[in-house]
Write a protein that holds these residues in place. Sequence first.
Motif, PDB file in Angstrom:
ATOM      1  N   ARG A 196      41.751  46.252  21.071  1.00  0.00           N
ATOM      2  CA  ARG A 196      41.953  44.807  20.946  1.00  0.00           C
ATOM      3  C   ARG A 196      42.599  44.192  22.178  1.00  0.00           C
ATOM      4  O   ARG A 196      43.099  43.069  22.110  1.00  0.00           O
ATOM      5  N   LEU A 197      42.641  44.909  23.302  1.00  0.00           N
ATOM      6  CA  LEU A 197      43.268  44.350  24.491  1.00  0.00           C
ATOM      7  C   LEU A 197      42.209  44.062  25.550  1.00  0.00           C
ATOM      8  O   LEU A 197      41.740  44.968  26.231  1.00  0.00           O
ATOM      9  N   PRO A 198      41.841  42.802  25.716  1.00  0.00           N
ATOM     10  CA  PRO A 198      40.915  42.470  26.804  1.00  0.00           C
ATOM     11  C   PRO A 198      41.648  42.498  28.138  1.00  0.00           C
ATOM     12  O   PRO A 198      42.874  42.418  28.201  1.00  0.00           O
ATOM     13  N   ASP A 199      40.892  42.612  29.196  1.00  0.00           N
ATOM     14  CA  ASP A 199      41.439  42.523  30.542  1.00  0.00           C
ATOM     15  C   ASP A 199      41.571  41.038  30.875  1.00  0.00           C
ATOM     16  O   ASP A 199      40.582  40.347  31.112  1.00  0.00           O
ATOM     17  N   LEU A 200      42.812  40.557  30.893  1.00  0.00           N
ATOM     18  CA  LEU A 200      43.065  39.134  31.097  1.00  0.00           C
ATOM     19  C   LEU A 200      43.315  38.791  32.561  1.00  0.00           C
ATOM     20  O   LEU A 200      43.664  37.652  32.876  1.00  0.00           O
ATOM     21  N   SER A 201      43.153  39.761  33.452  1.00  0.00           N
ATOM     22  CA  SER A 201      43.481  39.547  34.861  1.00  0.00           C
ATOM     23  C   SER A 201      42.563  38.560  35.543  1.00  0.00           C
ATOM     24  O   SER A 201      42.899  38.036  36.611  1.00  0.00           O
ATOM     25  N   GLY A 202      41.382  38.324  34.972  1.00  0.00           N
ATOM     26  CA  GLY A 202      40.410  37.471  35.632  1.00  0.00           C
ATOM     27  C   GLY A 202      39.788  38.106  36.858  1.00  0.00           C
ATOM     28  O   GLY A 202      39.153  37.431  37.662  1.00  0.00           O
ATOM     29  N   GLY A 203      39.995  39.425  37.018  1.00  0.00           N
ATOM     30  CA  GLY A 203      39.417  40.128  38.150  1.00  0.00           C
ATOM     31  C   GLY A 203      40.266  40.111  39.405  1.00  0.00           C
ATOM     32  O   GLY A 203      39.849  40.636  40.440  1.00  0.00           O
ATOM     33  N   LYS A 204      41.474  39.533  39.336  1.00  0.00           N
ATOM     34  CA  LYS A 204      42.335  39.497  40.512  1.00  0.00           C
ATOM     35  C   LYS A 204      43.510  40.451  40.323  1.00  0.00           C
ATOM     36  O   LYS A 204      43.916  40.733  39.192  1.00  0.00           O
TER      37      LYS A 204
END
Length: 383
Positions: A196-204
């Motif tokens: 349930r943990l998406p990667d919230l970094s936005g790719g940066k």
Amino acid sequence: MADPVKILVTGASGFLGGHLVDGALSQGHQVRALVRPGSDAVRLGSLPGVELVTGDLTDGDSLRRAAEGCGAVLHSAARVVDHGSRAQFEAANVTGTQRLLAAARSAGARRFVFVSSPSALMRVREGDRFGIDENTPYPRRWFNLYCETKAVAEQHVRAADGPEFTTCAVRPRGIWGPRDHAGFLPRMVDAMRAGRLPDLSGGKPVLVSLCHVDNAVDACLRAALAPAGQVGGKAYFVADREETDLWPFLARVGALFDCPPPAPRIPLLLGRGLAAAVETGWHLRHRSTAGGTDATPPLSRYMMALLTRSATYDTTAARRDFGYAAPRTQADGLRALREWVNEAGGVAAWTAGPAARARTAAPVGTAPAGPASDHTEQGNTQS
């Protein structure tokens, strides 16, 4: 204060407070541990050299009893959540700190170390920031009530410094390590375990300073023992030696416990909108409790900011004034964490959270202690 002293530790039944007790004992000090009624103090009570005092930051009489005969105070208790009313935050973080300052000074304590937070400087709108040092001013508008009340309390502590009563603050960020069941790292691992943990970094890259609990303890005790003229009235950033790219770090920790990495990757704007929606919906569902619930939103604007803004801190001042050098490396800390998790019953036991563990362990009718007062700088990623 080079000789052993009696040290009062608040929040002693919590994560950081418990480690402060251990650190003080290891240096030969006597410890008086302030614990709230109903707190789990079994471990503390089993430690030679620890005197337990039941009390609360809202009870001035209990604080005076706790401070009597103590030469130093390590104040780690706080309300460390991102929800609640202004009255709740001010009572725990501001008024409680003022009461403890008065009690300590009246009792003749010579040193008062306040566990603050870099969030005391956190603004509503700002981008990535690197190498932040103590010259950074307090904002005119804080991100939330937690940030505001930690800043106000810190300013009261610094203003209380005087010739016979030395006060200072330390600002560890993102405290992690063994015995943390409610902080950002077990929460992130729990979400990874469940997918349930998406990667919230936005790719940066999200470059952050974290602080292993042993490093936070080292800084607090050094500040408590340093010459008064070097630390009086000051605040200090303390952190691990390493700058950390947060999302690869979370994936690395998850891999230690066979968790899938954060996925999918979500664009920053979408993530911020999701955080706002989740937080708003959570507050609507819990409106009737007026902030009194021990639950926390699964995602909030504050948490989103901590997980997506780069923020690194310069610890030069702590090194210069009291010799802080982050004794625990991140690699060593991760090895020790894995060993402790295995010894404590595995990752499920680690991430169950204090309420679930208390329901399992406490006798019928015993109310578990909530997270608001018994631990600090662990409820969120900052903290």
